[in-house]
Motif scaffolding. Structure first.
Motif, PDB file in Angstrom:
ATOM      1  N   PHE A   1       0.832  -1.204   0.000  1.00  0.00           N
ATOM      2  CA  PHE A   1       0.000   0.000   0.000  1.00  0.00           C
ATOM      3  C   PHE A   1       0.868   1.256   0.000  1.00  0.00           C
ATOM      4  O   PHE A   1       0.719   2.136  -0.858  1.00  0.00           O
ATOM      5  N   TYR A   2       1.785   1.378   0.945  1.00  0.00           N
ATOM      6  CA  TYR A   2       2.575   2.605   1.089  1.00  0.00           C
ATOM      7  C   TYR A   2       3.542   2.813  -0.083  1.00  0.00           C
ATOM      8  O   TYR A   2       3.773   3.950  -0.490  1.00  0.00           O
ATOM      9  N   GLU A   3       4.076   1.749  -0.623  1.00  0.00           N
ATOM     10  CA  GLU A   3       5.013   1.871  -1.741  1.00  0.00           C
ATOM     11  C   GLU A   3       4.286   1.796  -3.083  1.00  0.00           C
ATOM     12  O   GLU A   3       4.521   2.618  -3.955  1.00  0.00           O
TER      13      GLU A   3
ATOM     14  N   GLY B   1       0.062  16.158  -7.093  1.00  0.00           N
ATOM     15  CA  GLY B   1      -0.455  15.118  -7.979  1.00  0.00           C
ATOM     16  C   GLY B   1      -1.643  14.414  -7.344  1.00  0.00           C
ATOM     17  O   GLY B   1      -1.852  13.214  -7.543  1.00  0.00           O
ATOM     18  N   TRP B   2      -2.422  15.161  -6.578  1.00  0.00           N
ATOM     19  CA  TRP B   2      -3.553  14.605  -5.830  1.00  0.00           C
ATOM     20  C   TRP B   2      -4.563  13.914  -6.740  1.00  0.00           C
ATOM     21  O   TRP B   2      -5.025  12.819  -6.433  1.00  0.00           O
ATOM     22  N   ALA B   3      -4.928  14.533  -7.870  1.00  0.00           N
ATOM     23  CA  ALA B   3      -5.911  13.930  -8.787  1.00  0.00           C
ATOM     24  C   ALA B   3      -5.393  12.598  -9.326  1.00  0.00           C
ATOM     25  O   ALA B   3      -6.156  11.631  -9.459  1.00  0.00           O
ATOM     26  N   GLU B   4      -4.111  12.521  -9.614  1.00  0.00           N
ATOM     27  CA  GLU B   4      -3.518  11.264 -10.094  1.00  0.00           C
ATOM     28  C   GLU B   4      -3.576  10.191  -9.001  1.00  0.00           C
ATOM     29  O   GLU B   4      -3.889   9.023  -9.268  1.00  0.00           O
ATOM     30  N   LEU B   5      -3.309  10.582  -7.754  1.00  0.00           N
ATOM     31  CA  LEU B   5      -3.392   9.625  -6.656  1.00  0.00           C
ATOM     32  C   LEU B   5      -4.833   9.162  -6.464  1.00  0.00           C
ATOM     33  O   LEU B   5      -5.087   7.965  -6.262  1.00  0.00           O
ATOM     34  N   ARG B   6      -5.780  10.077  -6.566  1.00  0.00           N
ATOM     35  CA  ARG B   6      -7.194   9.709  -6.441  1.00  0.00           C
ATOM     36  C   ARG B   6      -7.580   8.707  -7.542  1.00  0.00           C
ATOM     37  O   ARG B   6      -8.259   7.711  -7.287  1.00  0.00           O
ATOM     38  N   ALA B   7      -7.110   8.946  -8.769  1.00  0.00           N
ATOM     39  CA  ALA B   7      -7.386   8.019  -9.872  1.00  0.00           C
ATOM     40  C   ALA B   7      -6.749   6.657  -9.602  1.00  0.00           C
ATOM     41  O   ALA B   7      -7.336   5.615  -9.920  1.00  0.00           O
ATOM     42  N   ARG B   8      -5.575   6.637  -8.990  1.00  0.00           N
ATOM     43  CA  ARG B   8      -4.905   5.374  -8.649  1.00  0.00           C
ATOM     44  C   ARG B   8      -5.730   4.601  -7.616  1.00  0.00           C
ATOM     45  O   ARG B   8      -5.884   3.384  -7.719  1.00  0.00           O
ATOM     46  N   LEU B   9      -6.266   5.314  -6.613  1.00  0.00           N
ATOM     47  CA  LEU B   9      -7.129   4.661  -5.620  1.00  0.00           C
ATOM     48  C   LEU B   9      -8.372   4.086  -6.288  1.00  0.00           C
ATOM     49  O   LEU B   9      -8.775   2.956  -6.004  1.00  0.00           O
TER      50      LEU B   9
ATOM     51  N   ALA C   1      -8.714   3.185  -9.453  1.00  0.00           N
ATOM     52  CA  ALA C   1      -8.337   2.065 -10.318  1.00  0.00           C
ATOM     53  C   ALA C   1      -8.126   0.782  -9.518  1.00  0.00           C
ATOM     54  O   ALA C   1      -8.385  -0.312 -10.020  1.00  0.00           O
ATOM     55  N   GLN C   2      -7.663   0.918  -8.281  1.00  0.00           N
ATOM     56  CA  GLN C   2      -7.424  -0.262  -7.444  1.00  0.00           C
ATOM     57  C   GLN C   2      -8.638  -0.618  -6.586  1.00  0.00           C
ATOM     58  O   GLN C   2      -8.585  -1.561  -5.800  1.00  0.00           O
ATOM     59  N   GLY C   3      -9.718   0.154  -6.730  1.00  0.00           N
ATOM     60  CA  GLY C   3     -10.936  -0.131  -5.975  1.00  0.00           C
ATOM     61  C   GLY C   3     -10.802   0.115  -4.483  1.00  0.00           C
ATOM     62  O   GLY C   3     -11.514  -0.501  -3.691  1.00  0.00           O
ATOM     63  N   LEU C   4      -9.891   1.003  -4.088  1.00  0.00           N
ATOM     64  CA  LEU C   4      -9.697   1.289  -2.669  1.00  0.00           C
ATOM     65  C   LEU C   4     -10.681   2.369  -2.225  1.00  0.00           C
ATOM     66  O   LEU C   4     -10.746   3.447  -2.828  1.00  0.00           O
ATOM     67  N   PRO C   5     -11.451   2.099  -1.189  1.00  0.00           N
ATOM     68  CA  PRO C   5     -12.446   3.082  -0.743  1.00  0.00           C
ATOM     69  C   PRO C   5     -11.798   4.270  -0.048  1.00  0.00           C
ATOM     70  O   PRO C   5     -10.778   4.134   0.625  1.00  0.00           O
ATOM     71  N   TYR C   6     -12.408   5.430  -0.214  1.00  0.00           N
ATOM     72  CA  TYR C   6     -11.972   6.653   0.452  1.00  0.00           C
ATOM     73  C   TYR C   6     -13.179   7.566   0.550  1.00  0.00           C
ATOM     74  O   TYR C   6     -14.206   7.340  -0.080  1.00  0.00           O
ATOM     75  N   SER C   7     -13.051   8.595   1.356  1.00  0.00           N
ATOM     76  CA  SER C   7     -14.108   9.604   1.438  1.00  0.00           C
ATOM     77  C   SER C   7     -13.462  10.972   1.258  1.00  0.00           C
ATOM     78  O   SER C   7     -12.323  11.197   1.679  1.00  0.00           O
ATOM     79  N   LEU C   8     -14.199  11.855   0.601  1.00  0.00           N
ATOM     80  CA  LEU C   8     -13.691  13.200   0.372  1.00  0.00           C
ATOM     81  C   LEU C   8     -13.822  14.027   1.639  1.00  0.00           C
ATOM     82  O   LEU C   8     -14.725  13.813   2.456  1.00  0.00           O
TER      83      LEU C   8
END
Length: 136
Positions: free
Chosen positions: A23-25, A83-91, A93-100
């Protein structure tokens, strides 16, 4: 007069170090710090700006269930992200849940595999470590 000047590191407990490192790497893109001393337990350190995240491979005394769905309502570590938008897209793409963030700013809360909450806040591309002194 005593004045705290900076957060040097945050330590997070992880039950499965290889899963946490993925996850972290793999997701967050952090690189292990080779300067971690030989301690009596497994772990990994990551430099983040002027501070660090220390993952400690130790039994986690906190429950993984029953925690608030929104990480902003739980203890968490806040990290600035270029690069926040790119990180959000990565989450996504991997189906990792998050909340804004409910503050209206570009920020999100995600949990690592051990339930540790991270707040990821968009920073301008010109952001430097010195800029973090004024972030409040």
């Amino acid at each position: 007069m005593v004045r705290l000047t900076e957060l040097l590191h945050a330590s997070l407990l992880v039950a499965d170090l290889p899963t946490a490192r993925a996850f972290y790497e793999g997701v967050l893109g952090l690189t292990p710090d080779a300067n971690r001393p030989d301690l009596n337990f497994e772990g990994v350190w990551y430099a983040v700006g002027g501070g660090a995240i220390h993952l400690l491979a130790l039994p986690n005394p906190d429950p993984l269930t029953g925690r608030p769905e929104h990480g902003g309502r739980d203890r968490h570590v806040a990290l600035g992200v270029v690069g926040w938008a790119e990180l959000r897209a990565r989450l996504d793409a991997q189906g990792l849940p998050y909340s804004l963030s409910r503050s209206g700013r570009a920020a999100l809360f995600v949990r690592d595999p051990d339930g540790n909450a991270l707040e990821l806040i968009e920073m301008p591309p010109s952001h430097t470590e010195k800029d973090s002194e004024s972030h409040g």
